[in-house]
Scaffold this active site. Structure first.
Site, mmCIF file in Angstrom:
data_model
loop_
_atom_site.group_PDB
_atom_site.id
_atom_site.type_symbol
_atom_site.label_atom_id
_atom_site.label_comp_id
_atom_site.label_asym_id
_atom_site.label_seq_id
_atom_site.Cartn_x
_atom_site.Cartn_y
_atom_site.Cartn_z
ATOM 1 N N GLU A 96 88.766 -5.003 28.126
ATOM 2 C CA GLU A 96 88.363 -4.719 26.748
ATOM 3 C C GLU A 96 87.324 -3.604 26.749
ATOM 4 O O GLU A 96 86.165 -3.834 27.067
ATOM 5 C CB GLU A 96 87.768 -5.978 26.108
ATOM 6 C CG GLU A 96 88.663 -7.192 26.162
ATOM 7 C CD GLU A 96 87.863 -8.500 26.093
ATOM 8 O OE1 GLU A 96 87.170 -8.725 25.087
ATOM 9 O OE2 GLU A 96 87.919 -9.283 27.055
ATOM 10 N N HIS A 115 83.274 -12.097 19.003
ATOM 11 C CA HIS A 115 84.426 -11.358 18.481
ATOM 12 C C HIS A 115 84.542 -11.343 16.953
ATOM 13 O O HIS A 115 85.640 -11.512 16.397
ATOM 14 C CB HIS A 115 85.718 -11.904 19.095
ATOM 15 C CG HIS A 115 85.838 -11.689 20.575
ATOM 16 N ND1 HIS A 115 85.279 -10.618 21.225
ATOM 17 C CD2 HIS A 115 86.476 -12.415 21.545
ATOM 18 C CE1 HIS A 115 85.566 -10.687 22.524
ATOM 19 N NE2 HIS A 115 86.272 -11.756 22.741
ATOM 20 N N HIS A 124 92.173 -7.005 22.615
ATOM 21 C CA HIS A 124 92.026 -8.131 23.544
ATOM 22 C C HIS A 124 93.342 -8.507 24.230
ATOM 23 O O HIS A 124 93.631 -9.694 24.437
ATOM 24 C CB HIS A 124 91.464 -9.331 22.780
ATOM 25 C CG HIS A 124 90.639 -10.259 23.594
ATOM 26 N ND1 HIS A 124 91.133 -10.923 24.703
ATOM 27 C CD2 HIS A 124 89.340 -10.643 23.473
ATOM 28 C CE1 HIS A 124 90.168 -11.682 25.205
ATOM 29 N NE2 HIS A 124 89.072 -11.527 24.488
HETATM 30 C C1 GLA Z 1 86.132 -12.563 25.787
HETATM 31 C C2 GLA Z 1 84.963 -13.301 26.247
HETATM 32 C C3 GLA Z 1 85.374 -14.517 27.025
HETATM 33 C C4 GLA Z 1 86.319 -15.375 26.228
HETATM 34 C C5 GLA Z 1 87.484 -14.535 25.778
HETATM 35 C C6 GLA Z 1 88.384 -15.317 24.870
HETATM 36 O O1 GLA Z 1 86.666 -11.766 26.724
HETATM 37 O O2 GLA Z 1 84.053 -12.536 26.968
HETATM 38 O O3 GLA Z 1 84.247 -15.265 27.371
HETATM 39 O O4 GLA Z 1 85.665 -15.894 25.115
HETATM 40 O O5 GLA Z 1 87.057 -13.402 25.106
HETATM 41 O O6 GLA Z 1 88.686 -16.586 25.338
#
Ligand code: GLA
Length: 383
Positions: free
Chosen positions: A347, A136, A209
């Site tokens: 997402e 991210h 997110h």
């Molecule tokens: C994303 C990732 C997950 C986790 C979340 C945040 O969706 O794919 O593995 O890291 O973010 O916790």
């Protein structure tokens, strides 16, 4: 006699429909956007929170810290508006550290293997913040930066957020100018338009997110929600949750959501290695419709409230994450403790690790090009 009866029926029906219309009109209000102080960052930058309200009374609160959707109300089948997203009570809650609740994600949504990729013969390194991988956007991704906010009041209310990410920020090449517009529509949908330009070849994959929980004010976990995904393939991952490169058919696996199915039904099916590796669902689904037009890609139904959520996007995939890492250590708004699987994320995105996997759809952005994607989250109720 028969005629009298017919006339009486017509008059009664007219009065009934008129009074229904009046009560509909009474519940209509003017759309508005207002702002209030939300706190200060560690280096004393004042942060605001914006309340967007549509004509039906849906309210979305967004802060210019991380572009975070802090709260979002949606009606249940009795027109009771309740909060349907996870979030914190105040800015300090976010500054203390949260797993990307409601935030804008960039420059690159999801994982880049070993935090490395090569463009035009130069290797770039993103800080590793997820085991041996980058997740991210790095240590200080777009979820932790201060955006410049501009309220938009046209037929519908919106919030334009802009941010300029310097060349080399978090290791990424090119000065990236980003603009995200949240528009709250009067049909109870929130549209998110993302745009970016660069002055040097780079990679971009922006998303949001938000963790949803349609029970209303987080009454319980999300396992009873039913989900449908317009995707006949998903991306299997390795133990670091990096896609292996395979596009696997969902048929006959716990990843088959081509028809409405509860999240909980197969989430603990440990006979499936991908369920074990993801600790549940934490994978990218690849849409059957590969076009980049705005298309319906996901539907969610929560049986106790009868709330529905539909997602539309121009993107080719979405990360369906079932909140497996939530563990009860965070207390959010209204004193709610966020236990395991108390929220799920949809997402919309390009594929994780695409900068290292040339067969995946392109995430490279060249100077002179404009990155532009749109995602819409629309709430409703099942009759
Ligand atoms: C994303 C990732 C997950 C986790 C979340 C945040 O969706 O794919 O593995 O890291 O973010 O916790």
């Amino acid at each position: 006699m028969k005629n009298h009866f017919t006339i009486l029926l017509i008059v009664t029906a007219t009065i009934f429909f008129q009074s229904c219309r009046d009560s509909e009109e009474r519940t209509m209000q003017t759309a508005s956007i207002t702002s209030a102080p939300f706190g200060q960052t560690a280096d004393s930058v004042a942060i605001d929170i914006y309340s967007l309200v549509n004509t039906q009374g849906m309210t979305v609160k967004i802060t210019n810290y991380g572009g975070i959707i802090v709260s979002w109300t949606a009606p249940d089948s009795t027109r009771n508006y309740e909060d349907v997203v996870l979030g914190m009570e105040n800015l300090q809650g976010y500054l203390n550290g949260v797993p990307y609740f409601g935030a804008l994600i960039g420059r690159y949504g999801n994982r880049i293997a070993k935090g490395k990729f090569t463009l035009d013969g130069t290797e770039y390194n993103i800080p590793l913040n997820n085991g041996e991988n980058a997740l991210h956007g790095g240590l200080k991704g777009f979820d932790k930066v201060v955006w410049t906010a501009q309220p938009l009041e046209e037929e519908e209310v919106g919030l334009e957020l802009s941010y300029v990410s310097d060349n080399g920020e978090e290791g990424y090449p090119g000065k990236l100018s980003v603009e995200v517009i949240y528009t709250l529509k009067n049909d109870n949908s929130l549209q998110i338009d993302y745009q970016a330009t660069t002055d040097k070849t780079t990679v971009v994959n922006l998303t949001n997110h938000t963790y949803f929980n349609l029970t209303g004010n987080v009454k319980r976990d999300i396992l009873g929600h039913e989900v449908m995904l317009a995707a006949n393939k998903f991306l299997p991952v390795d133990k670091g949750l990096i896609p292996t490169g395979e596009l696997r058919l969902v048929t006959g696996t716990p990843f088959d959501f081509t028809e409405m199915e509860s999240i909980g039904k197969r989430i603990n099916d440990t006979t499936d290695t991908q369920i074990v590796l993801g600790g549940g669902y934490d994978h990218a689904w690849v849409f059957t419709d590969e076009s980049d037009k705005l298309k319906s890609v996901a539907k969610v139904y929560e049986p106790t409230s009868k709330r529905t959520l539909e997602v539309f996007t121009t993107e080719p995939a979405l990360q369906f994450y079932s909140g497996n890492f939530l563990d009860g250590s965070l207390t959010g708004k209204n004193g709610k403790v966020y236990g395991k699987r108390y929220g799920f994320c949809l997402e919309t995105e390009h594929y994780p690790d695409a900068p290292n996997q040339p067969e995946f759809p392109n995430t490279v952005l060249l100077p002179g090009e404009t990155y532009a994607t749109t995602t819409v989250y629309k709430f409703g109720v099942r009759k």
